[in-house]
Design an enzyme around this catalytic site. Sequence first.
Site, short mmCIF file in Angstrom:
data_model
loop_
_atom_site.label_atom_id
_atom_site.label_comp_id
_atom_site.label_asym_id
_atom_site.label_seq_id
_atom_site.Cartn_x
_atom_site.Cartn_y
_atom_site.Cartn_z
N ASP A 1 0.86 -1.18 0.00
CA ASP A 1 0.00 0.00 0.00
C ASP A 1 0.90 1.23 0.00
O ASP A 1 1.69 1.43 0.93
CB ASP A 1 -0.89 -0.02 1.24
CG ASP A 1 -1.88 1.15 1.27
OD1 ASP A 1 -1.78 2.04 0.41
OD2 ASP A 1 -2.74 1.16 2.17
N SER B 1 -0.55 12.27 -13.20
CA SER B 1 -1.41 13.34 -12.70
C SER B 1 -2.76 13.19 -13.38
O SER B 1 -3.31 12.10 -13.44
CB SER B 1 -0.77 14.70 -12.99
OG SER B 1 -1.60 15.75 -12.62
N TYR C 1 -9.49 15.95 -5.10
CA TYR C 1 -8.82 15.19 -6.16
C TYR C 1 -8.00 16.12 -7.06
O TYR C 1 -6.83 15.86 -7.34
CB TYR C 1 -9.87 14.44 -6.98
CG TYR C 1 -9.30 13.67 -8.14
CD1 TYR C 1 -8.70 12.43 -7.95
CD2 TYR C 1 -9.37 14.16 -9.45
CE1 TYR C 1 -8.19 11.70 -9.01
CE2 TYR C 1 -8.86 13.45 -10.51
CZ TYR C 1 -8.28 12.22 -10.30
OH TYR C 1 -7.76 11.52 -11.37
N ALA D 1 -6.86 19.03 -6.35
CA ALA D 1 -5.76 19.62 -5.59
C ALA D 1 -4.55 18.69 -5.57
O ALA D 1 -3.40 19.14 -5.72
CB ALA D 1 -6.21 19.94 -4.17
N LYS E 1 -3.78 16.39 -7.82
CA LYS E 1 -3.20 16.29 -9.15
C LYS E 1 -2.45 17.57 -9.53
O LYS E 1 -1.41 17.51 -10.21
CB LYS E 1 -4.31 15.99 -10.17
CG LYS E 1 -4.99 14.64 -9.94
CD LYS E 1 -4.00 13.50 -9.89
CE LYS E 1 -4.66 12.15 -9.73
NZ LYS E 1 -3.68 11.03 -9.67
#
Length: 321
Positions: free
Chosen positions: A111, A190, A204, A206, A208
């Site tokens: 993970d 990204s 999400y 933010a 990327k």
Amino acid sequence: MLNVIPVTVPGYAQPLVEACTAWLVTTFFSIPVSFFRIFIEAPIDVWRSLSSSDPDVVLITGANSGIGASLAETYAKPDVTLGLLARDERLELIAEKCRDKGANVITISCDIANKEDLAGALIEFDESNPIDLLIANAGQAGVTDDGSAWEDSWQGIMDVNLKGTINTVMTVFKLMEERPHIGGQIAITSSVAAWHAPPQLCYYSATKAALTSLGRDLRYIGRNYNIKVNVIAPGLIGTRMTLGERKPYPFSSWFTASPKNLANIIRWNLFEDNFVITWPYHQFLVDLAISSLPPRVLDSVQWLIGGAWSVVSPAEDKPLT
């Protein structure tokens, strides 16, 4: 201290000033530089195609499905060692497909949100198989599916998309630093959402945007160590995120593109060392155009986009991330 009269452009006039500035920069800087780069880079790309070869050791995170799985199959061939990292049982199915193509495949169950386990796994893999190319692709979909309120859902997305990816990238970056005569290549996945996305994808987008900024700066820093850094910014690709029950974009299944085709685009563009790799390209152009609007104009456009989303999305006006 220099005393300056606190005068600024009135708010109502700022959009016009910003638009004129953008026009001047585009006309007298961006367009000339773009033409210059065409003449410089075209022969360089020809030279690379004649003198370069695919990497011998490729490590792909998030290789159990979607884009990561397609990349694994694209790079799989004899004499190539693939490190495939993910955290569920689907990884072995992809590994078998790659072995059938002749690749030496090493699966890593991990993970990326667990910093210590991730670093240990990456270092152990690199000790026996020095990484030529890292594709940091693992990420979490920009939707809340655990029943938590959207205001509290940022932690999981940040842990995986931002912290996990940075942990992955910087662990391998340090390993490549130690062998500058060989160097390496790092690709950070990204999204076109880094340039623009509906406001309901706030967390999400933010993550990327942060990864795109990281890739841009590491690309400069990495040159001192012979490390190439690239950013992969997919548009709407047919994966579980875009086609699943909690898909973030309404009607996304109408516009999704094949992850296998994207994988081929990525492979060729990494070969050419293009900074931002995006496909379908027309989707990127739309987001790029919106993001380049002056801030106050963008504020109005974002209000319209958010309102349209609330009409067509099953989630109405509730953020999904």
